[in-house]
Write an enzyme that holds these catalytic residues in place. Structure first.
Site: not given
Ligand code: BG6
Length: 498
Positions: A62, A160, A190, A194, A228, A247, A252, A351
């Site tokens: 946009r 995703k 993704h 890998k 992570e 998530d 994954h 995380k």
């Protein structure tokens, strides 16, 4: 199969398969994904010589911007990704591929003529990449269709997450399938792009040694960890509605589980691999509320130290400072089939954990009878490190040299990527984007796979709700909540690396 010659470079690049001339339109072209991943990935493929001359990359969003503005945006993104390898002369050439079209793709009154004018009828492959909110996927596909832009060779790429539960995933799939055939739809996870994840299939199916021990007779349990050290990275709005289960696990971790546990596919062609993966998802043990309470842990990080630096807690990163969203999940599950019956699979992701580390651990059973008297022997263990320090380590028992009794040590046969290969590892998006152009669906999720994964996740969420399973705090920089270690201890096991 034809392979391109290598250009001379300091760092050798991997061989690659040539692709057809293509035009890619990125909806959400000014967004975070385009900036961090898609544009740098396309630039890299171009640098390596894989993008045929005449191909075009058209950003669309946009944002009112002209092509020069988009080139400047893309330059910043690519320069950041390239770091010291940046060469201005290369950029000048690559920039000629770029174009931009300001468009509100969800506005029914939007004028699509200009975008249509930018697309050529003679380019064999046309790709629409939807790097937007999944809520817009169906609307955008409808608009693309009404604008007459879908040719038989057009592909659509969906990022995703496809939905937030089974019902919304079905709605998106149904909606997109009204405009595109399944073979034109590329649902990205993704992790499948890998290098080390693809290596999982090579390790399993190109080595005769693996298959005889890859089953309940020899395997004690399997652990899959994706840890992570990062926190929300400015994505609080999305993440707080999603949480670690939706998530990371729905996509994954379940994909890693599938590749670890599936039967050997007949070929690497799209549907052979995907058909084997879905059988694993369908065989996952369903959760009852009581099982979920016992076999899963939800965590949320509080302030702490990560890599020597103080970081805020999750709630402090949110505007209203309140949330029950999990930033950590640990799950024990089983695959109810002949190969795996009775073998626990432990999944864990979070995380703000101590470090960024993803690995798959295959823990084998002890030898049936030890002839070494009091000397302690450990069972074999295969550790597949997905990132960072990519590699594979097989822990075997050896005799420690020297007199004074027989001492046995567990040491790894170490296959480190860095020590064995000097090629640059392409980012997952490089591989996946070129697979879209090549028409290779093997590393993309089929509709039934996405829906089967959601069906399993939905049941777990319902069980959590029924049991009112609260998030348990863990300090940022730690290995997650105490209950995650307790869940393992109950089974007389430990998380690898803890
Ligand atoms: C994304 C998640 O899919 O994967 C992020 O939405 C997560 O929350 C990321 O950080 C992890 O990917 P990688 O490639 O850095 O391991």
């Amino acid at each position: 199969m034809k392979r391109c010659a290598q250009p001379e470079e300091d760092i050798p690049i991997a061989e690659f398969i040539p692709v057809d001339l293509f035009e890619i339109v990125i909806f959400g072209g000014t967004g975070d994904l385009s900036q961090r991943k898609l544009l740098p990935a396309l630039f890299h493929r171009w640098k390596d010589g894989q993008v045929p001359e005449g191909s075009r990359i058209i950003g669309s969003a946009r944002t009112d911007m002209d092509t020069d503005g988009y080139v400047a945006f893309a330059k910043e993104a690519c320069q950041r990704a390239q770091g010291e390898d940046w060469k201005e002369s290369e950029w000048t050439e690559f920039a000629k591929l770029l174009d931009y079209q300001a468009l509100d793709a969800t506005d029914p009154k939007a004028d699509w003529k200009e975008l249509k004018g930018k697309l050529s009828k003679n380019v064999p492959v046309r790709v629409f990449y939807l790097a937007t909110s999944p809520r817009l996927y169906v609307e955008i596909c409808g608009a693309v269709s009404r604008a007459g832009l879908i040719t038989p060779d057009t592909r659509v790429v969906l990022e995703k997450p496809i939905g937030t539960n089974l019902a919304s995933a079905q709605e998106i799939n149904e909606g997109v399938c009204a405009y595109f055939d399944e073979h034109q739809i590329y649902r990205i996870d993704h992790y499948l792009g890998k290098e080390t994840v693809q290596n999982l299939m090579v390790l399993r199916f190109a080595n005769l040694l693996m298959e005889p021990v890859w089953n309940r007779a020899a395997v004690d349990h399997v652990q899959i960890t994706v840890a992570e050290d990062l926190g929300l990275e400015g994505r609080a709005g999305y993440y707080d509605r999603s949480g670690a289960l939706r998530d990371m696990v729905q996509n994954h971790l379940l994909q890693l589980l599938c590749l670890t546990a599936m039967e050997p596919p007949a070929t690497l062609e799209g549907d052979d691999v995907r058909t084997e993966k879905i059988k694993v998802l369908q065989a996952l043990r369903r959760f009852t509320p009581a099982m979920a309470e016992k076999n899963s842990v939800r965590g949320q990080y509080t302030a702490g130290m990560v890599k020597g630096k103080p970081v805020k807690g999750y709630l402090e990163e949110l505007e209203d400072g309140q949330s029950d969203t999990e930033t950590f999940v640990a799950i024990k599950t089983e695959i109810e089939n002949w190969r795996w019956a009775g073998v626990p699979f432990y999944l864990r992701t979070g995380k703000r954990m101590a470090s960024r580390r993803s690995d798959i651990v295959i823990q084998f059973k002890p030898v049936p009878h030890s002839i070494f008297g009091d000397s302690e022997t450990q069972a074999n263990r295969l550790v597949i490190r997905l990132q960072p320090d990519e590699g594979v380590r097989l822990f075997v028992q050896i005799k420690e040299p020297g007199p004074g009794g027989l001492r046995i040590k567990s040491l790894p046969l170490n296959l480190s990527y860095a020590e064995n290969f000097t090629v640059r590892y392409p980012d997952a998006y490089e591989r996946l984007l070129m697979d879209v152009v090549r028409g290779n669906l093997a590393l993309f999720m089929r509709r039934d796979e996405v829906e089967a994964a959601w069906a399993w996740i939905d049941e777990l969420i319902e069980a959590w709700e029924e049991k009112e399973l609260q998030v348990e705090s863990y300090a940022a920089g730690s290995d997650g909540p105490v209950s995650s270690a307790v869940m393992m201890e109950r089974d007389s096991r430990k998380w690898w690396g803890q």
